[in-house]
Structure formats: structure tokens, C-alpha cells
Design a protein around this motif. Sequence first.
Motif, mmCIF file in Angstrom:
data_model
loop_
_atom_site.group_PDB
_atom_site.id
_atom_site.type_symbol
_atom_site.label_atom_id
_atom_site.label_comp_id
_atom_site.label_asym_id
_atom_site.label_seq_id
_atom_site.Cartn_x
_atom_site.Cartn_y
_atom_site.Cartn_z
ATOM 1 N N VAL A 70 8.796 19.414 9.196
ATOM 2 C CA VAL A 70 7.838 18.923 10.190
ATOM 3 C C VAL A 70 8.256 17.508 10.560
ATOM 4 N N PRO A 71 7.675 16.893 11.615
ATOM 5 C CA PRO A 71 8.068 15.526 11.989
ATOM 6 C C PRO A 71 7.612 14.492 10.964
ATOM 7 N N LEU A 72 8.468 14.243 9.969
ATOM 8 C CA LEU A 72 8.107 13.378 8.850
ATOM 9 C C LEU A 72 7.847 11.937 9.275
ATOM 10 N N LYS A 73 8.415 11.514 10.399
ATOM 11 C CA LYS A 73 8.251 10.111 10.799
ATOM 12 C C LYS A 73 6.795 9.741 11.010
ATOM 13 N N PHE A 74 5.952 10.734 11.264
ATOM 14 C CA PHE A 74 4.543 10.436 11.506
ATOM 15 C C PHE A 74 3.724 10.362 10.217
ATOM 16 N N ILE A 75 4.281 10.816 9.107
ATOM 17 C CA ILE A 75 3.506 10.804 7.861
ATOM 18 C C ILE A 75 4.147 9.982 6.760
ATOM 19 N N GLU A 76 5.408 9.565 6.931
ATOM 20 C CA GLU A 76 6.085 8.827 5.864
ATOM 21 C C GLU A 76 5.301 7.587 5.467
ATOM 22 N N GLY A 77 4.760 6.875 6.449
ATOM 23 C CA GLY A 77 4.018 5.664 6.141
ATOM 24 C C GLY A 77 2.705 5.908 5.425
ATOM 25 N N PHE A 78 2.232 7.154 5.449
ATOM 26 C CA PHE A 78 0.940 7.467 4.832
ATOM 27 C C PHE A 78 1.080 8.009 3.407
ATOM 28 N N LEU A 79 2.309 8.295 2.964
ATOM 29 C CA LEU A 79 2.482 8.980 1.686
ATOM 30 C C LEU A 79 1.978 8.144 0.531
ATOM 31 N N ASN A 80 2.104 6.829 0.616
ATOM 32 C CA ASN A 80 1.566 5.947 -0.414
ATOM 33 C C ASN A 80 0.368 5.155 0.086
ATOM 34 N N GLU A 81 0.199 5.071 1.402
ATOM 35 C CA GLU A 81 -0.811 4.184 1.954
ATOM 36 C C GLU A 81 -2.167 4.862 2.137
ATOM 37 N N ALA A 82 -2.165 6.140 2.533
ATOM 38 C CA ALA A 82 -3.418 6.846 2.766
ATOM 39 C C ALA A 82 -3.935 7.386 1.436
ATOM 40 N N VAL A 83 -4.973 6.773 0.935
ATOM 41 C CA VAL A 83 -5.476 7.118 -0.402
ATOM 42 C C VAL A 83 -6.981 7.344 -0.351
ATOM 43 N N ILE A 84 -7.422 8.423 -0.988
ATOM 44 C CA ILE A 84 -8.842 8.694 -1.152
ATOM 45 C C ILE A 84 -9.180 8.563 -2.628
ATOM 46 N N PHE A 85 -10.066 7.644 -2.935
ATOM 47 C CA PHE A 85 -10.520 7.462 -4.309
ATOM 48 C C PHE A 85 -11.766 8.307 -4.511
ATOM 49 N N GLU A 86 -11.769 9.102 -5.565
ATOM 50 C CA GLU A 86 -12.871 10.037 -5.771
ATOM 51 C C GLU A 86 -14.067 9.405 -6.461
ATOM 52 N N THR A 87 -13.931 8.195 -6.915
ATOM 53 C CA THR A 87 -15.067 7.436 -7.451
ATOM 54 C C THR A 87 -15.034 6.059 -6.795
ATOM 55 N N ASP A 88 -15.988 5.239 -7.138
ATOM 56 C CA ASP A 88 -15.997 3.877 -6.606
ATOM 57 C C ASP A 88 -15.158 2.962 -7.498
ATOM 58 N N ALA A 89 -14.015 3.500 -7.964
ATOM 59 C CA ALA A 89 -13.181 2.764 -8.908
ATOM 60 C C ALA A 89 -12.727 1.419 -8.359
ATOM 61 N N LEU A 90 -12.508 1.328 -7.046
ATOM 62 C CA LEU A 90 -12.050 0.061 -6.493
ATOM 63 C C LEU A 90 -13.087 -1.054 -6.645
ATOM 64 N N ASP A 91 -14.355 -0.675 -6.730
ATOM 65 C CA ASP A 91 -15.380 -1.699 -6.912
ATOM 66 C C ASP A 91 -15.231 -2.389 -8.266
ATOM 67 N N ARG A 92 -14.637 -1.706 -9.224
ATOM 68 C CA ARG A 92 -14.447 -2.265 -10.567
ATOM 69 C C ARG A 92 -12.987 -2.654 -10.811
ATOM 70 N N ALA A 93 -12.143 -2.542 -9.797
ATOM 71 C CA ALA A 93 -10.716 -2.793 -9.940
ATOM 72 C C ALA A 93 -10.422 -4.289 -9.926
ATOM 73 N N PRO A 94 -9.225 -4.679 -10.412
ATOM 74 C CA PRO A 94 -8.841 -6.094 -10.301
ATOM 75 C C PRO A 94 -8.936 -6.561 -8.852
ATOM 76 N N ARG A 95 -9.249 -7.824 -8.659
ATOM 77 C CA ARG A 95 -9.485 -8.345 -7.306
ATOM 78 C C ARG A 95 -8.804 -9.694 -7.138
ATOM 79 N N ILE A 96 -8.417 -9.984 -5.905
ATOM 80 C CA ILE A 96 -7.861 -11.299 -5.588
ATOM 81 C C ILE A 96 -9.024 -12.291 -5.484
ATOM 82 N N VAL A 97 -8.947 -13.340 -6.275
ATOM 83 C CA VAL A 97 -10.041 -14.325 -6.298
ATOM 84 C C VAL A 97 -9.653 -15.626 -5.607
ATOM 85 N N ALA A 98 -8.351 -15.857 -5.418
ATOM 86 C CA ALA A 98 -7.909 -17.091 -4.762
ATOM 87 C C ALA A 98 -6.459 -16.922 -4.339
ATOM 88 N N ALA A 99 -6.037 -17.795 -3.425
ATOM 89 C CA ALA A 99 -4.648 -17.812 -2.969
ATOM 90 C C ALA A 99 -4.092 -19.217 -3.162
#
Length: 359
Positions: free
Chosen positions: A126-155
Motif C-alpha cells: 500500500v502507499p506507505l509514505k502516508f503512514i510511515e510517519g504515524f507508525l510511532n507517532e499515532a498512539v492510543i493510550f488505553e488508560t490515562d497513563a500519561l496523566d501520571r507519566a513523567p513530565r517536563i517541568v522546566a526548560a
Amino acid sequence: MAAEPNFPITAEQRSTAQQVAQAGVALSELAPNAPDSYTVKRGDTLWDISALFLKRPWRWPELWGMNLEQIRNPHLIYPGQMLLLERDGDRARLRVAGGPGGPGGPARLSPQIRDAGPSGGPIAAVPLKFIEGFLNEAVIFETDALDRAPRIVAAQEGRVLLGKGDAAYVRGDLNGVREWRVFQEPRPLRDPVTKELLGWEGTYVATAEYEREGAVNARGEIVPATFRITSAKLEANVSNRLAPAQPRDYAPYVPHAPSAPIGGHIVSVYGEALNAGQNQIVSLNKGAQDGLERGHVLALWRAGDLVRDTTQDGPAQALRLPDEKHGALFVFRVFNRMSYALILDVKDPVTRGDRFTEP
């Protein structure tokens, strides 16, 4: 010179190939304008070529299954090869010009050593060029795990936005992981019919690498861990969340229909758009627990319009026209309860709540 991989084939596809290996494909399955010959071009895909010869391209095993050697590795089709369609009675066979047995001999595309040459490697499914960028980027988390994940607090230097090469200071449980992906605050995804919460979609921002652990200094002050932004699709900022990087799945895509009936609805269009067209990404309210798998081809349906029958005397009666099939989806990433799919072709805009079924 490169050794070509032996791509896997499903048991169902091999069974189909065995059934048609001798008989060929029924003429009724051919596309109305199926050509007698076709020369493969750079940029073609297995889906494109199947659609050229067949009414229903998801039935490609019946096209490429003319012999079992070919079905074992249908991806080894190269630009410059000529495909010949031979009709005999009410059946047809696809062959490769100059294959074993002379011109028009059986197509035998078994693994071999081949110089890719200026035309490049074998065609994609299939035309892979349209999905290659999504293979690692498009993510569905099945819980609210990101709410408890490490976070950037300063730069560094009090910056608000961070790009490639910038330092980011992070708090949270790192569990010894070094490679991370950075996400914006995830948005909830709900079933368009039941309103059930199915998961959280994380908007990918960047990748980050752990550099130095956090600590508590002699004054009792918390010192966050130091990370380095290694690549960025968007600018990262304070409050973005981190999730461990996942290894990319390089298994090939083999388009095929589900083995059992399945039906569901579009949950969302990826990104900010309300509608989607060909080669855009949508999320589905079905996943691995429902039998969906990578490579499944699905049919898109347009809901029938509500009209009024004015052809008879008396009050006009409301009528619901039948739903119409108007496109095809290709499932390329599957989670437990949801999936991502590429719109292969479509007649009308696709939006949240639209229906899909097996083709």
C-alpha cells in the motif's frame, strides 16, 4: 546486490492461493477494463495493481495466487516487469512476461539475489509514505497513563518552547528507560454511538533522551532529571508528558479481508480536521479484541439520506434511502480496543460516526 526478505503470508491467503492455483480467477471477478498487459511502474503498489485487474482489490490472493511460489512472496514485483492477463474460457490467469516457460510463463517471484538498479526495490503493498510517519507517532493510550507519566517541568534558560538539541528538565518515575517520546496532553476518544470512553489519543511532539538523573541537593531542594530533545515534529513545552519509546514494527503489510463479519464506526479524524479524504488517517472503534489486525481492508459506508415520497396523493411520507458503499480503509496499527486506518479511496468526505464493515 541485496538479499530479498521472505514476507509472511496468512494461512487464509495460502488456502485461497491453493484453491485458485490451477483454475485461475473467474472472469466475473475481473475489473471491467482489466488490461491484457501492464508494465509495473515505480510508485505502484500491490493495491494499485490488484485494483487494476480486479473489481475487489482486497481479493488479491486470487490474482497473485496463480502459483504457490508467487503467493509465498507476492511483494517481489519490480518496476519494469510486464504482467500479462490470460483469459481461457471463464477463467483468467496472471503471468509475468518472460517467466519460466517462455513469454507469458507462470509468474514465479521467489526470493533471489537481485540488483535493485535505478528503479529501486520491490513495490510496496500500500502507499506507505502516508503512514510511515504515524507508525510511532499515532498512539492510543488505553488508560490515562500519561496523566501520571513523567513530565517536563522546566526548560533551559527559562524557555517556554523547546526544539532539537535543547535541554528539558523532567520529574517522574523513569524506571531506567533512556529513550522517550514526548506528547501533548492526550484527548479522550469516545465511541460515537455508545459514548463509551475507548482511550486517549496522544499528540506526538518529539523524542527525548535521558542524560542525567534527578536528585535532592544538600539544601533539600529537588533537582529534576535532565533530558535532551533529539528530534522534534512540534515544539515541546513545559507540562508535556513522556512515554517510553517503542521499537518500530517492520513486519510487512499484507492487505486482506477480515475472516469474519465486523462492523464499527469512525471515532475521529487524525489531526484537527473534521472531515477526511483519500490518504488521510482515521481512528476506529474496533481493535484486536474485536478481531481486527494489521492489513485488514474494510469498506466505508455513506448513510442513506432522509427523503420524502411525494409521488402519491396525501401527505409526503418520510423515507430513509439505503446506505451506500463508497470507499475502503486499510488498517495499519491496532490497539486492544481501537485501531488506526488509512483511507485508500473514497467518494465523499469521511467524518466521525461514519460506518465501516468487512468489504
